[in-house]
Design an enzyme around this catalytic site. Structure first.
Site, PDB file in Angstrom:
ATOM      1  CE  LYS A  83     -36.466  24.343  24.077  1.00 38.78           C
ATOM      2  NZ  LYS A  83     -36.161  25.317  25.115  1.00 38.78           N
TER       3      LYS A  83
ATOM      4  CD  GLU B 147     -33.614  30.102   9.392  1.00 35.47           C
ATOM      5  OE1 GLU B 147     -34.554  29.520   9.987  1.00 35.47           O
ATOM      6  OE2 GLU B 147     -33.258  31.268   9.652  1.00 35.47           O
TER       7      GLU B 147
ATOM      8  N   GLY C 283     -32.113  26.753  23.879  1.00 37.63           N
ATOM      9  CA  GLY C 283     -31.286  26.474  22.703  1.00 37.63           C
ATOM     10  C   GLY C 283     -29.816  26.820  22.897  1.00 37.63           C
ATOM     11  NE  ARG C 284     -30.030  32.708  25.356  1.00 37.16           N
ATOM     12  CZ  ARG C 284     -31.345  32.734  25.140  1.00 37.16           C
ATOM     13  NH1 ARG C 284     -31.853  32.159  24.069  1.00 37.16           N
ATOM     14  NH2 ARG C 284     -32.152  33.321  25.999  1.00 37.16           N
TER      15      ARG C 284
ATOM     16  CD  GLU D 283     -31.113  33.544  20.871  1.00 35.04           C
ATOM     17  OE1 GLU D 283     -31.151  33.768  19.642  1.00 35.04           O
ATOM     18  OE2 GLU D 283     -31.152  32.385  21.331  1.00 35.04           O
TER      19      GLU D 283
ATOM     20  CG  HIS E 111      -1.184  42.094  12.336  1.00 33.88           C
ATOM     21  ND1 HIS E 111      -0.030  42.834  12.365  1.00 33.88           N
ATOM     22  CD2 HIS E 111      -0.939  40.984  13.073  1.00 33.88           C
ATOM     23  CE1 HIS E 111       0.890  42.185  13.066  1.00 33.88           C
ATOM     24  NE2 HIS E 111       0.364  41.064  13.510  1.00 33.88           N
TER      25      HIS E 111
ATOM     26  CE  LYS F 251     -37.027  32.169  15.069  1.00 33.58           C
ATOM     27  NZ  LYS F 251     -37.197  31.179  16.128  1.00 33.58           N
TER      28      LYS F 251
HETATM   29  O1  LIG Z   1     -33.414  24.651  17.891  1.00 35.83           O
HETATM   30  P1  LIG Z   1     -34.412  25.452  17.153  1.00 35.83           P
HETATM   31  O2  LIG Z   1     -35.778  25.353  17.748  1.00 35.83           O
HETATM   32  O3  LIG Z   1     -34.418  25.082  15.698  1.00 35.83           O
HETATM   33  O4  LIG Z   1     -34.002  26.964  17.265  1.00 35.83           O
HETATM   34  C1  LIG Z   1     -32.777  27.421  16.797  1.00 35.83           C
HETATM   35  C2  LIG Z   1     -32.405  28.748  17.377  1.00 35.83           C
HETATM   36  O5  LIG Z   1     -33.393  29.696  17.067  1.00 35.83           O
HETATM   37  C3  LIG Z   1     -33.564  30.591  18.151  1.00 35.83           C
HETATM   38  O6  LIG Z   1     -34.819  30.374  18.688  1.00 35.83           O
HETATM   39  C4  LIG Z   1     -33.471  32.011  17.710  1.00 35.83           C
HETATM   40  O7  LIG Z   1     -33.993  32.200  16.458  1.00 35.83           O
HETATM   41  C5  LIG Z   1     -32.465  30.242  19.118  1.00 35.83           C
HETATM   42  O8  LIG Z   1     -32.760  30.579  20.400  1.00 35.83           O
HETATM   43  C6  LIG Z   1     -32.287  28.800  18.876  1.00 35.83           C
HETATM   44  O9  LIG Z   1     -31.060  28.353  19.345  1.00 35.83           O
END
Ligand SMILES: O=P(O)(O)OC[C@H]1O[C@](O)(CO)[C@@H](O)[C@@H]1O
Length: 493
Positions: free
Chosen positions: A179, A185, A238-239, A324, A355, A465
């Site tokens: 987003k 990462e 994002g979520r 979140e 189990h 972060k």
């Molecule tokens: O889509 P982006 O900006 O890479 O963010 C990834 C994810 O990181 C977050 O901001 C949390 O670290 C989430 O809310 C989001 O889904």
């Protein structure tokens, strides 16, 4: 925001007593929507609690959500994910449809061979930019997936090697989903994928990259041509973003018709919450039950068990959606929350979990409201006898938790009165999965409104972060605590 915090009390009646007092309880607390039975009868929900619920704030907040008003005041934003399904301001709905049209055109181009003979897609993203697509592809594309899809989220180089190892660089498209297009990462993994294409001698490696983002300028800066940038609105969190272009790998692998059917299934829930009275509003009822357990009974967790291998990724998807969103300590006005907010969500798949963790559910000291998700119709490929046993196990667990079994031997005594909700899908298809996921979204929203918190920001993840950046800088590293500095030294970093 509600003027007084909502704190439901635990009813004194046991589940057995509630059933004994009302012969129609199973029917009254079960509702069908979009081919899904939601059975809340084995929870401690009561008619009195439902009737006593002040829903004015909830329906107000819902109207503001659908109107595209600012419902995320800490970021001064609307939350326009329902617009992806046709519920929102006319402008937001039109823009979402236009963007979906671009996604469809890109998929058509892939299918028409514009990128050569494509057989696989590497989708790089994390959190909301990965969990939704991973769930959709895993749940719906097990038998008929048209492309090999690998979802790469973790920065761990082993995850990178494994994902790349399953793909052929000559025939793979790489979708970089972020987003913000700033997530460390994702950008690091995107560089690795680009290097992989380059090292394999792919003629135009940048031409194989697709960006999915709400920050198109940043994707273009990265080197991706704007014709291959699929954008979505910054007001889609994002979520909550799997309905947008973030769902691209699913739309590609399952087909755009399936993707549209998923959106239609979700829209059914939007329509439902907008029209249903409180006593029949499923996400609201489920939220009321959730708060009854967290606040009334002091339950710290809630467990979700998918009795269907196709839904094995559902618990991890829900963990982000629920925790979140509602893992907050302050209300919208910054005042402390009146009591516990989100339960800790955890779970797994049945029957495996029976189990492993069900001992605690049946006889442990913690009360854990359980959610069972099952699908009445198995797949064509599946042995019906297995499916029958799977379902019987699922229903037996709910019954055992509720009824228990008394014994003079304390070790063999099962107290019962342990709540569960059962969600039974007629079948698992794009539409029912859309309905299921939108149900969870609206439940999370309803819970937030009742608690007076903002489900749409996530400042809690920012500190980590910042610290991850600072720890990489020798100057700022010195300011870290002795324990952390010693660990860095021990790891030789
Ligand atoms: O889509 P982006 O900006 O890479 O963010 C990834 C994810 O990181 C977050 O901001 C949390 O670290 C989430 O809310 C989001 O889904």
């Amino acid at each position: 925001m509600p003027s007084t915090p909502f704190t439901p009390a635990a009813p004194s009646a046991t589940l057995a007593e509630l059933f004994a007092a009302d012969p129609s309880r199973a029917e009254e607390f079960s509702h069908d929507l979009g081919g899904i039975r939601f059975d809340l009868s084995k929870t401690h929900l009561t008619r009195e609690a439902i009737e006593g619920l002040d829903t004015e704030d909830y329906y107000d907040a819902l109207a503001r959500l659908f109107a595209g008003e600012v419902v995320n005041p800490t970021e001064n934003r609307a939350a326009e994910h329902p617009a992806e399904r046709g519920f929102g301001s006319p402008d937001a709905v039109a823009l979402a449809a236009q963007r979906r049209g671009r996604m469809r055109a890109l998929i058509d181009a892939v299918e028409a061979g514009a990128f050569g003979d494509i057989t696989g897609i590497l989708h790089i993203g994390i959190g909301g930019s990965a969990l939704g697509p991973a769930l959709l592809v895993d749940a719906l594309g097990r038998n008929e997936r048209r492309y090999r899809v690998e979802i790469l989220s973790n920065i761990d180089g082993q995850a990178v090697d494994e994902a790349l190892g399953r793909l052929d660089p000559a025939t793979t498209l790489v979708a970089i989903a972020s987003k913000t297009f700033t997530t460390a990462e994702t950008l690091r993994n995107a560089e690795a994928a680009l290097a992989w294409l380059q090292e394999a001698g792919v003629e135009d490696p940048y031409g194989r990259l697709i960006a999915i983002t709400a920050a198109p300028d940043k994707a273009i800066e990265f080197g991706i041509d704007e014709t291959r940038v699929l954008s979505f609105a910054p007001s889609v969190g994002g979520r909550y973003s799997l309905w947008s272009a973030i769902g691209f790998p699913a739309a590609l692998a399952l087909g755009t018709d399936a993707f549209e059917a998923m959106l239609d299934g979700a829209a059914m829930v939007d329509e439902h919450v907008a029209e249903a009275p409180a006593g029949a509003n499923l996400p609201l009822l489920a939220a009321l039950a959730d708060l009854t357990y967290t606040q009334g009974f002091g339950a710290a967790t809630r467990a979700v068990f998918a009795y269907d291998e196709r839904l094995r990724l559902l618990p991890s998807y829900l963990q982000q959606l629920v925790m979140e969103s509602n893992g907050k300590s302050v209300r919208l006005d910054g005042s402390p929350a009146a009591g516990p907010t989100s339960a800790i969500l955890w779970g797994g798949t049945g029957t495996d979990a029976q189990h492993a963790v069900f001992q605690l559910l049946h006889q442990g000291t913690h009360l854990v409201p359980v959610e069972f998700i099952a699908v009445a119709q198995g797949t064509d490929e599946q042995d019906p006898a297995h499916h029958r046993e799977l379902l019987l196990n699922c229903f037996a667990q709910g019954a055992a938790l509720m009824t228990g079994r008394s014994s003079d031997d304390p070790h063999r005594n099962y107290p019962g009165n342990r709540p569960s909700t059962t969600i039974l899908l007629d079948e698992l298809d794009p539409s029912s999965l859309g309905t299921l996921l939108a149900f969870y979204e609206h439940r999370t929203f309803a819970e937030a409104v009742l608690l007076g918190i903002n489900p749409f920001d996530q400042f809690g993840v920012e500190l980590g972060k910042d610290m991850a950046r600072a720890i990489d800088d020798p100057d700022t590293r010195e300011r870290f605590d002795p324990s952390t500095r010693a660990l860095i030294e021990k790891a030789g970093l």
